[in-house]
Scaffold this active site. Structure first.
Site, short mmCIF file in Angstrom:
data_model
loop_
_atom_site.label_atom_id
_atom_site.label_comp_id
_atom_site.label_asym_id
_atom_site.label_seq_id
_atom_site.Cartn_x
_atom_site.Cartn_y
_atom_site.Cartn_z
N GLU A 1 -14.97 -11.18 -5.53
CA GLU A 1 -16.11 -10.26 -5.35
C GLU A 1 -16.31 -9.87 -3.89
O GLU A 1 -17.39 -10.10 -3.32
CB GLU A 1 -17.40 -10.94 -5.84
CG GLU A 1 -17.37 -11.39 -7.28
CD GLU A 1 -18.65 -12.15 -7.68
OE1 GLU A 1 -19.32 -12.73 -6.81
OE2 GLU A 1 -18.97 -12.14 -8.87
N PRO A 2 -15.32 -9.28 -3.24
CA PRO A 2 -15.51 -8.96 -1.82
C PRO A 2 -16.52 -7.84 -1.61
O PRO A 2 -16.54 -6.85 -2.35
CB PRO A 2 -14.12 -8.51 -1.38
CG PRO A 2 -13.49 -7.96 -2.62
CD PRO A 2 -14.02 -8.82 -3.74
N CYS B 1 -41.04 -2.84 17.56
CA CYS B 1 -41.97 -3.61 18.37
C CYS B 1 -41.81 -5.11 18.12
O CYS B 1 -42.70 -5.77 17.59
CB CYS B 1 -43.39 -3.16 18.03
SG CYS B 1 -44.61 -3.94 19.06
#
Ligand code: LLP
Length: 426
Positions: A281-282, A350
């Site tokens: 499952e790359p 921020c």
């Protein structure tokens, strides 16, 4: 500076991606933008599949779930690892066949389980509780769900702790010591049919030893499960192969991974006389290096350090802030000019942690320059947010020298899209 290779090149000091001038793309589409090269996705997928010719490659949609990217992979023949109802919906919409999709997830809702049953995809079950719920939902709807059980193999890879998933303390999967009980229960429950076994030990792993250990441990499980009378058709090893973010460090390739695990897999299979089909499952390997995040310089500030203020931050690429991840950066309009000093690339959010890159040697940076953050194709846009009231960036696909907008820039309307104001405040 690393030699720019593969699908990136420098012409007249400018960065090109898939043959297209990155700076021109910013001129045309604005900043910030993610730019993805279609050809590179295809190359990466093919290379991975070639390294494992007898395995099924299921792309991990979480890495980058853009519909166009999923369409490209569907056309290449990829399957999909999906982790939510939303990812399942997108994978099916992209044309990935339902019998090549595995629905994973450690905390699926009842609604998601019903959706999976309705579509007929296979599921990886993450707990005994989920197993019972799924079986009863399946019986209600007169269906039988084909399942794998997600095993926690208690294997510790060398990676950032936040992306190690197979540790004994991890929230994922059923501890391997309880797996036999789980298959026994699954075999006896009506509504589910155990046909596979699944694990995933972590991500951005650059040492192959834990993968080899995992194969051995999982094949021991396969043998014990077989003794219960449960015939497993597949062994899904998840993924985790790292990519060379740092450029100067060698990282194992899919071929190296195959050389490390396939002989062990074969040896174990032959020894026990069981030959489940391998699934991999790359995510990161397929899309990570296909995409550059381009972000314009608003200002340069000489303070304790020399800061470059850009218009993309952890709202678009959270990996540096979340995992102290390293991403290579360069100045797209001065790509091969000699370095003039150290620069820290700061996003507009921020938060003190909103730094994309610390103390990098770069050519003299000025307002209006374009910084390219490399390898932003996996867990970039997919983990983005609107924090600080920032609409998300556009995504551009380059293909055969042409550029296509595959996701428009969000606007302030998208910030408002789902908000409602109660009548007394109108
Ligand atoms: N299969 C399963 C069950 C997974 O949980 C994952 C990733 C994959 C496959 C794909 O793994 P990959 O080939 O990409 O290593 N956001 C983090 C990575 C989180 C990975 C989560 N699971 C990062 O940016 O590094």
């Amino acid at each position: 500076m690393f030699e720019i290779e593969g699908h990136l090149e420098v012409r007249d000091h400018r960065l090109f991606i898939g043959g297209v001038d990155a700076v021109d793309l910013v001129g045309e589409h604005g900043s910030p933008i993610f730019v993805t090269n279609e050809e590179r996705i295809r190359e990466n997928y093919r290379r991975y599949q070639r390294a494992f010719p007898d395995a099924d490659v299921y792309y991990a949609v979480k890495a980058n779930g853009n519909l166009t990217i999923l369409r490209i992979l569907a056309k290449e023949g990829a399957g999909a690892d999906v982790f939510s109802g939303g990812e399942l919906y997108m994978a099916l919409l992209a044309g990935i066949p339902r019998d090549r999709i595995l629905f994973n997830g450690n905390s699926k809702t009842e609604r998601e389980l019903r959706y999976a049953l309705q579509t007929g995809v296979r599921l990886s079950v993450d707990s005994l509780d989920e197993l019972k719920t799924l079986a009863s939902l399946a019986r209600e709807s007169g269906k039988v769900a084909e399942i794998a059980i997600r095993v926690n193999p208690a294997i510790s890879p060398e990676t950032h702790p936040k992306i190690a998933t197979g540790l004994s303390t991890s929230k994922f999967g059923i501890p391997y010591t309880q797996v036999i009980e789980a298959y026994d229960m699954a075999e006896r429950l009506e509504g589910v049919k155990p046909i596979g076994i699944h694990c995933h030990i972590g991500s951005q792993i650059t040492d192959l030893t834990p993968f080899v250990e995992t194969v051995k441990r999982m094949m021991e499980m396969v043998e014990q499960i077989d003794r219960l009378g449960v015939k497993l058709e597949f062994l899904d090893l998840g993924s985790g192969l790292g990519i060379p973010y740092r450029k100067d460090e060698p990282v194992p390739t899919p071929e190296d991974l195959a050389d490390a695990i396939l002989p062990v897999f074969k040896e174990c299979s032959d020894a026990i006389g069981l030959h489940p089909r391998l699934i991999l499952e790359p995510g990161r390997y397929i899309t990570g290096d296909t995409t550059v995040l381009l972000t314009k310089v608003n200002l340069v500030k000489e303070a304790n350090k020399r800061f470059v203020g850009v218009d993309a931050g952890f709202n678009l690429l959270i990996r540096p802030a979340m995992y102290d991840a390293y991403h290579y950066v360069l100045v797209a309009n001065k790509a091969d000019l000699p370095p003039s000093g150290l620069y820290t690339i700061a996003g507009p959010i921020c938060e003190s942690g909103d730094i994309l890159a610390h103390d990098r040697e770069l050519p003299a940076v000025e307002r209006g320059d374009v910084i390219a953050v490399l390898d932003a194709g996996a867990y970039g846009f997919s983990m983005s947010s609107q924090y600080n009231g920032r609409p998300r960036a556009a995504e551009i696909l380059v293909s055969k020298g042409r550029a296509y907008v595959i996701r428009e820039h969000e606007t302030v309307n998208d910030l408002l899209a789902k908000q409602r104001v109660p009548p007394h405040l109108l």
